[in-house]
Design an enzyme around this catalytic site. Structure first.
Site, PDB file in Angstrom:
ATOM      1  N   ASP A 163       0.816  -1.230   0.000  1.00 20.19           N
ATOM      2  CA  ASP A 163       0.000   0.000   0.000  1.00 20.19           C
ATOM      3  C   ASP A 163       0.844   1.272   0.000  1.00 20.19           C
ATOM      4  OD1 ASP A 163      -2.087  -1.760   0.119  1.00 20.19           O
ATOM      5  OD2 ASP A 163      -2.704  -1.265   2.156  1.00 20.19           O
ATOM      6  N   ASP A 186      -0.430  -4.569  -3.829  1.00 23.77           N
ATOM      7  CA  ASP A 186      -1.411  -3.482  -4.021  1.00 23.77           C
ATOM      8  C   ASP A 186      -0.778  -2.122  -3.765  1.00 23.77           C
ATOM      9  OD1 ASP A 186      -3.200  -5.640  -4.255  1.00 23.77           O
ATOM     10  OD2 ASP A 186      -3.724  -5.547  -2.142  1.00 23.77           O
TER      11      ASP A 186
END
Length: 328
Positions: A163, A186
């Site tokens: 992230d 991600d």
């Protein structure tokens, strides 16, 4: 001999001109505030400079940050639009902090409190600096959290693991140019409309590059133009993206992809129903990661379709013009 002298003079002129340009870029008189850790500027911390800026200013506020490692959690408030943050150098001007999900310990939404730099003020600009979450591979740990509209980043480095960059804000538009983004899982995620142009996107683990959560009513999510996807030497199984929300939209246009990118390209996050609503597209992908057969629910754009993904069409607006242009 005359020719040699002429070449030497020309070279000297070019060097002087370049030095003049660099000096002008770092001229403190060109800025409203200077941040320097050694106390030679107006402020010693970046947050203090932002807090000292006028709320809703009539003119842009320009802040120069001298080289140094600034270990602080920085927020550009919603009442601080039109902030320009310029580092002395991309590698030497570092904003770093080490918050992560477990440390925050605020329940299931702890991720959103882990940022090193959070940008909420519209029309933000940043150039020539590094934003880092130094927590390491410990789960969710955001480096940059931006939910401002018309935010642009040029020649910046975003370092982290899971992230790294949270590009957020329904209807918000963001632009990244000549930037470096690294991470594991991600590491570019969120619901904003964001263009990454001429950026290097580097995977540090077998996982997923993007996790878009594009709102159903937004025509674009993440668009990568003329970028390069690279990876650590031991990384070999990376997906281009998976849908954080069912209407995720991500496109890679003229992107060079290393061999770490899997032939399937995309993952449904174990939600087959998402395949009916996502929009995952590519055009003229290059390199070994572009080879093989993509999943059937991804789109290979035709030449007459790719114009839709131009920077102007994705980010433009009649009222703000080409807001991503750095000319001031």
């Amino acid at each position: 001999m005359l020719a040699s002298l002429t070449l030497a003079l020309i070279s000297l002129g070019v060097a002087v001109g370049l030095l003049g340009t660099l000096a002008e870029a770092d001229d403190p008189d060109e800025y409203d505030y200077v941040v320097a850790k050694d106390g030679t500027g107006d402020y010693e911390t970046i947050q203090a400079a932002i807090d000292g800026a006028k709320s809703f200013p009539p003119d842009r506020i320009r802040i120069l940050v001298r080289d140094g490692v600034y270990d602080e959690k920085v927020e550009v408030h919603a009442w601080n639009p039109d902030i320009t943050l310029v580092g002395e150098s991309a590698e030497g001007t570092v904003i770093t902090h080490d918050d992560h999900f477990e440390r925050i310990d605020r329940g299931r939404n702890s991720t959103f409190f882990t940022y090193t730099l959070k940008v909420r003020g519209n029309d933000f600009r940043a150039r020539d600096l590094t934003v880092e979450n130094s927590a390491g591979p410990v789960g969710q740990a955001v480096s940059l959290h931006v939910d401002a509209d018309r935010a642009s980043f040029e020649n910046c480095r975003f370092l982290g693991h899971q992230d790294t960059v949270y590009a957020a804000g329904e209807g918000a538009r963001q632009y990244f140019s000549d930037c470096y983004v690294e991470g594991t899982a991600d590491f570019i995620f969120g619901g904003a409309t964001a263009v990454f142009e001429d950026c290097r996107v580097h995977s540090k683990a077998d996982s997923y590059v993007t996790a878009a959560s594009t709102p159903a009513n937004e025509p674009f999510g993440f668009v990568f133009l003329d970028c390069e996807l690279t990876a650590d030497a031991d990384v070999s199984e990376v997906y281009l993206g998976r849908p954080w929300r069912n209407h995720a939209r991500t496109a890679f246009i003229r992107t060079r992809m290393g061999s770490h990118v899997l032939p399937a390209g995309w993952h449904n996050w174990s939600r087959p129903e998402a395949e009916e609503t996502v929009e995952y597209a590519e055009y003229d992908s290059r390199g070994p990661g572009s080879e093989g057969e993509r999943v059937s629910w991804a789109t290979a754009l035709a030449e007459d379709e790719v114009g839709r993904y131009s920077k102007a069409n994705v980010l433009g607006s009649e009222d703000a013009g080409e807001w991503w242009d750095w000319e001031e």
